[in-house]
Design a protein around this motif. Structure first.
Motif, short mmCIF file in Angstrom:
data_model
loop_
_atom_site.label_atom_id
_atom_site.label_comp_id
_atom_site.label_asym_id
_atom_site.label_seq_id
_atom_site.Cartn_x
_atom_site.Cartn_y
_atom_site.Cartn_z
N TYR A 29 0.83 -1.21 0.00
CA TYR A 29 0.00 0.00 0.00
C TYR A 29 0.86 1.26 0.00
O TYR A 29 1.68 1.47 0.91
N GLY A 30 0.69 2.08 -1.02
CA GLY A 30 1.41 3.33 -1.12
C GLY A 30 2.81 3.23 -1.69
O GLY A 30 3.41 4.26 -2.02
N PRO A 32 5.90 2.32 -4.35
CA PRO A 32 6.11 2.16 -5.78
C PRO A 32 6.78 0.83 -6.09
O PRO A 32 7.26 0.13 -5.19
N ASP A 54 3.92 -0.98 -10.94
CA ASP A 54 3.33 0.14 -10.21
C ASP A 54 1.81 0.00 -10.30
O ASP A 54 1.23 0.24 -11.37
N HIS A 58 -0.13 4.18 -7.67
CA HIS A 58 1.17 3.91 -7.06
C HIS A 58 2.27 4.24 -8.07
O HIS A 58 2.11 4.02 -9.28
N SER A 181 6.18 7.54 -1.25
CA SER A 181 4.96 6.95 -0.74
C SER A 181 3.76 7.75 -1.22
O SER A 181 3.80 8.97 -1.28
N THR A 187 -6.65 7.35 -1.47
CA THR A 187 -6.56 5.89 -1.52
C THR A 187 -7.22 5.20 -0.32
O THR A 187 -7.12 3.99 -0.18
#
Length: 277
Positions: A29-30, A32, A54, A58, A181, A187
């Motif tokens: 989560y968040g 790359p 990605d 992201h 991030s 999101t």
């Protein structure tokens, strides 16, 4: 830079380097795709084609107002593998990236996969009477509001988080763009959908070898989730990384790369149909 465009018009960025069986790396989560930079060189050196995605919202990928759900992230993986013509893929996911892979398997099955590795992600985030391996403090009663609290991720458990500046430097030195991030209010619907899912039935029906790993000192859930998840499927095994928190691939990068390579070596020779380059 390679990209694909999904059937709902979203451009997804990915890295693709090396030769051999494809290893798909999916970040949490968040995070790359660059979050896996410390594993890129060891995997390529071991003879694998390394593809890092990605996910939407992201890294360099598009950030649309739609598709903030796990099912869509699973569909995106399906479209990437289909667009590249990939088979015999070892799919590796960390945190939410692991459950994105289970979303893909729920949708498309395992015909394109040779195996699956998850890195510190419980398949069910909610603690229940039959599953005490969820996110610390998350229950059916507080599910709707739990992640609204700014302190939800500060569980007070596990090891200290790695220093962001040191992680960013290490990722850049390994060839990545840094540890950017993208955890934003935009999101939050994705996080809420992620927290509500239970992938245990998908794990149980997976028709390829599976390795479930955990950080011994995860900040989010008990490391025992790995053995409990592996017990759902006779094709699954588990491992726990000592001296590692939730970000095992950053806390113990060499150990994680070695474990992936070791597991990949048990899968047999790849098909020659690994997709066009």
């Amino acid at each position: 830079m390679p990209w694909i465009t999904t059937n709902d018009g979203v451009r997804l960025h990915y890295y693709d380097e090396g030769e051999g069986r494809p290893v798909l790396l999916v970040s949490g989560y968040g995070a790359p795709a660059d979050d896996w930079a410390l594993q890129w060189a060891p995997l390529r050196a071991a003879g694998y084609r390394v593809i890092s995605l990605d996910r939407r919202w992201h890294g360099r990928s598009d950030r649309p107002a739609w598709g903030q759900r796990m099912s869509r992230h699973g569909k995106d993986i399906d479209e990437l593998l289909t667009a590249l013509g990939l088979r015999d893929v070892l799919a590796v996911g960390q945190s939410m990236g692991a459950n994105s892979i289970w979303a893909y398997v729920s949708l498309a099955g395992t015909a394109r996969l040779a195996g699956i590795v998850t890195v510190d992600q419980t398949p069910s985030m909610v603690n229940t009477a039959d599953w005490p391996f969820g996110f610390y403090g998350l229950t059916e009663e507080n599910l709707g509001t739990f992640f609204s609290s700014p302190g939800a991720f500060a569980t007070g458990r596990g090891r200290a988080w790695p220093d962001p500046a040191a992680v960013d430097t290490a990722i850049r030195e390994a060839g990545g763009r840094g540890a950017e991030s993208l955890i934003t209010p935009d999101t939050r619907p994705l996080l809420l959908d992620h927290s509500r899912q239970d992938w245990r039935d998908v794990v149980a029906r997976a028709e390829v070898p599976v390795l479930i790993t955990a950080g011994a000192d995860s900040q989010f859930w008990p490391a025992e989730h790995a053995a409990a998840t592996a017990a759902l499927n006779p094709r699954a095994t588990s491992a726990v990384f000592a001296d590692a928190g939730h970000s095992c691939h950053l806390d113990r990068p060499e150990a994680v790369a070695d474990r992936i390579v070791e597991f990949a070596g048990t899968l047999g020779g790849p098909s020659r149909r690994t997709g066009p380059r």
